[in-house]
Motif scaffolding. Structure first.
Motif, PDB file in Angstrom:
ATOM      1  N   VAL A 229       9.081  11.990   0.080  1.00 56.18           N
ATOM      2  CA  VAL A 229      10.272  11.715   0.899  1.00 56.18           C
ATOM      3  C   VAL A 229       9.873  11.060   2.220  1.00 56.18           C
ATOM      4  CG1 VAL A 229      12.142  12.826   2.195  1.00 56.18           C
ATOM      5  CG2 VAL A 229      11.714  13.468  -0.168  1.00 56.18           C
ATOM      6  N   SER A 230       8.786  11.521   2.814  1.00 59.34           N
ATOM      7  CA  SER A 230       8.316  10.928   4.063  1.00 59.34           C
ATOM      8  C   SER A 230       7.959   9.454   3.862  1.00 59.34           C
ATOM      9  CB  SER A 230       7.112  11.703   4.583  1.00 59.34           C
ATOM     10  OG  SER A 230       6.568  11.077   5.704  1.00 59.34           O
TER      11      SER A 230
ATOM     12  N   ALA B  47       0.843  -1.204   0.000  1.00 58.57           N
ATOM     13  CA  ALA B  47       0.000   0.000   0.000  1.00 58.57           C
ATOM     14  C   ALA B  47       0.878   1.253   0.000  1.00 58.57           C
ATOM     15  CB  ALA B  47      -0.923   0.000   1.209  1.00 58.57           C
ATOM     16  N   LEU B  48       1.959   1.206   0.750  1.00 63.56           N
ATOM     17  CA  LEU B  48       2.894   2.326   0.812  1.00 63.56           C
ATOM     18  C   LEU B  48       3.553   2.542  -0.549  1.00 63.56           C
ATOM     19  CD1 LEU B  48       4.265   4.449   2.586  1.00 63.56           C
ATOM     20  CD2 LEU B  48       5.917   2.698   3.265  1.00 63.56           C
ATOM     21  N   MET B  49       3.947   1.441  -1.203  1.00 62.23           N
ATOM     22  CA  MET B  49       4.550   1.560  -2.533  1.00 62.23           C
ATOM     23  C   MET B  49       3.544   2.073  -3.551  1.00 62.23           C
ATOM     24  SD  MET B  49       7.485  -1.196  -3.240  1.00 62.23           S
ATOM     25  CE  MET B  49       6.820  -2.730  -2.675  1.00 62.23           C
TER      26      MET B  49
ATOM     27  N   ALA C 194       2.585  11.882 -10.088  1.00 61.43           N
ATOM     28  CA  ALA C 194       2.209  13.296 -10.000  1.00 61.43           C
ATOM     29  C   ALA C 194       3.448  14.188 -10.088  1.00 61.43           C
ATOM     30  CB  ALA C 194       1.459  13.563  -8.697  1.00 61.43           C
ATOM     31  N   LEU C 195       4.511  13.800  -9.395  1.00 62.53           N
ATOM     32  CA  LEU C 195       5.752  14.581  -9.437  1.00 62.53           C
ATOM     33  C   LEU C 195       6.358  14.573 -10.834  1.00 62.53           C
ATOM     34  CD1 LEU C 195       7.393  13.639  -6.037  1.00 62.53           C
ATOM     35  CD2 LEU C 195       6.798  15.930  -6.797  1.00 62.53           C
ATOM     36  N   ILE C 196       6.321  13.431 -11.493  1.00 67.62           N
ATOM     37  CA  ILE C 196       6.864  13.339 -12.850  1.00 67.62           C
ATOM     38  C   ILE C 196       6.124  14.305 -13.775  1.00 67.62           C
ATOM     39  CG2 ILE C 196       6.947  11.829 -14.882  1.00 67.62           C
ATOM     40  CD1 ILE C 196       7.755   9.550 -12.952  1.00 67.62           C
TER      41      ILE C 196
ATOM     42  N   LEU D  38       3.427   5.689  -3.025  1.00 62.36           N
ATOM     43  CA  LEU D  38       4.658   6.279  -3.556  1.00 62.36           C
ATOM     44  C   LEU D  38       4.600   6.381  -5.081  1.00 62.36           C
ATOM     45  CD1 LEU D  38       7.386   4.649  -1.311  1.00 62.36           C
ATOM     46  CD2 LEU D  38       7.140   7.084  -1.752  1.00 62.36           C
ATOM     47  N   LEU D  39       4.081   5.353  -5.726  1.00 60.58           N
ATOM     48  CA  LEU D  39       3.991   5.371  -7.181  1.00 60.58           C
ATOM     49  C   LEU D  39       3.030   6.461  -7.659  1.00 60.58           C
ATOM     50  CD1 LEU D  39       4.046   1.556  -7.971  1.00 60.58           C
ATOM     51  CD2 LEU D  39       5.855   3.224  -8.391  1.00 60.58           C
TER      52      LEU D  39
END
Length: 160
Positions: free
Chosen positions: A68-69, A22-24, A33-35, A27-28
Motif C-alpha cells: 500500500v505504501s 523500479a517501484l513497479m 508474494a501476497l498472491i 510492487l510486482l
C-alpha cells in the motif's frame, strides 16, 4: 510530535521513469508474494485449517503495508508515471486487476467462514440455554418462557 507527523507523511513521489519502473518492479514482487500468501490462506480456510491460516496473517500484513505504501507512492508520481514504458504500465494494471479479483475471493471465503462459525456458536449457545432452562408451565398451562436471568453465558476463547 515530529515522529507522528513523519509516520503519517505522504511518501515522496518517484521523480524519474526509471524510479517508477523500479517501484513497479518492487510492487510486482510484493504482489506475487501476497498472491501466494492469499491463495494459501484461502485454501487453508476452505479446508478448515484455521490455526495454520492465522500464522500467515502476520507476514501478509507486513507485505500488504509495504504494498500500500509503494502503491501510494506510485499514484503520487503522476508526471514520471506518464513517462514510464506503456507496456509496463499495462502489464501492471492487468496484474493489479487479477490481484483484486483474488482479494475478493479471499474476502468472500473469510466472510463465509466467519458467518458459519458465528452461526455455530449461536446455535450451541441457544441449545445450552434451552437445556439449562427449567421446564415448567405457567398459569395458563403453556410452557413458561425462561427469563433472561436464567440464561447462562457461553464463554468462547478467540485465541486459536
Amino acid at each position: 510530535m515530529t515522529l507522528i507527523t513523519e509516520a503519517f507523511a505522504a511518501p515522496s513521489p518517484a521523480e524519474t521513469a526509471s524510479e517508477v519502473e523500479a517501484l513497479m518492479a518492487r510492487l510486482l514482487e510484493a504482489m506475487d508474494a501476497l498472491i501466494a500468501m492469499i491463495e494459501q490462506e484461502t485454501a487453508l480456510v476452505r479446508e478448515g485449517h484455521l490455526r495454520e491460516a492465522v500464522q500467515i496473517e502476520r507476514s501478509k500484513s507486513e507485505f500488504a503495508r509495504s504494498y500500500v505504501s509503494d502503491l501510494t507512492r506510485l499514484s503520487a508520481s503522476g508526471p514520471a508515471l506518464a513517462k514510464a514504458a506503456p507496456e509496463i504500465l499495462e502489464s501492471f494494471r492487468q496484474r493489479h486487476a487479477r490481484f483484486h479479483e483474488l482479494l475478493r475471493t479471499n474476502m468472500t471465503v473469510l466472510a463465509t467462514a466467519h458467518a458459519v462459525s458465528e452461526d455455530l456458536i449461536r446455535g450451541v449457545s441457544g441449545e445450552l440455554a434451552r437445556k439449562t432452562a427449567p421446564q415448567t408451565y405457567g398459569a395458563s398451562g403453556r410452557p413458561a418462557v425462561s427469563s433472561p436471568s436464567t440464561i447462562h453465558p457461553l464463554a468462547v476463547s478467540r485465541t486459536l
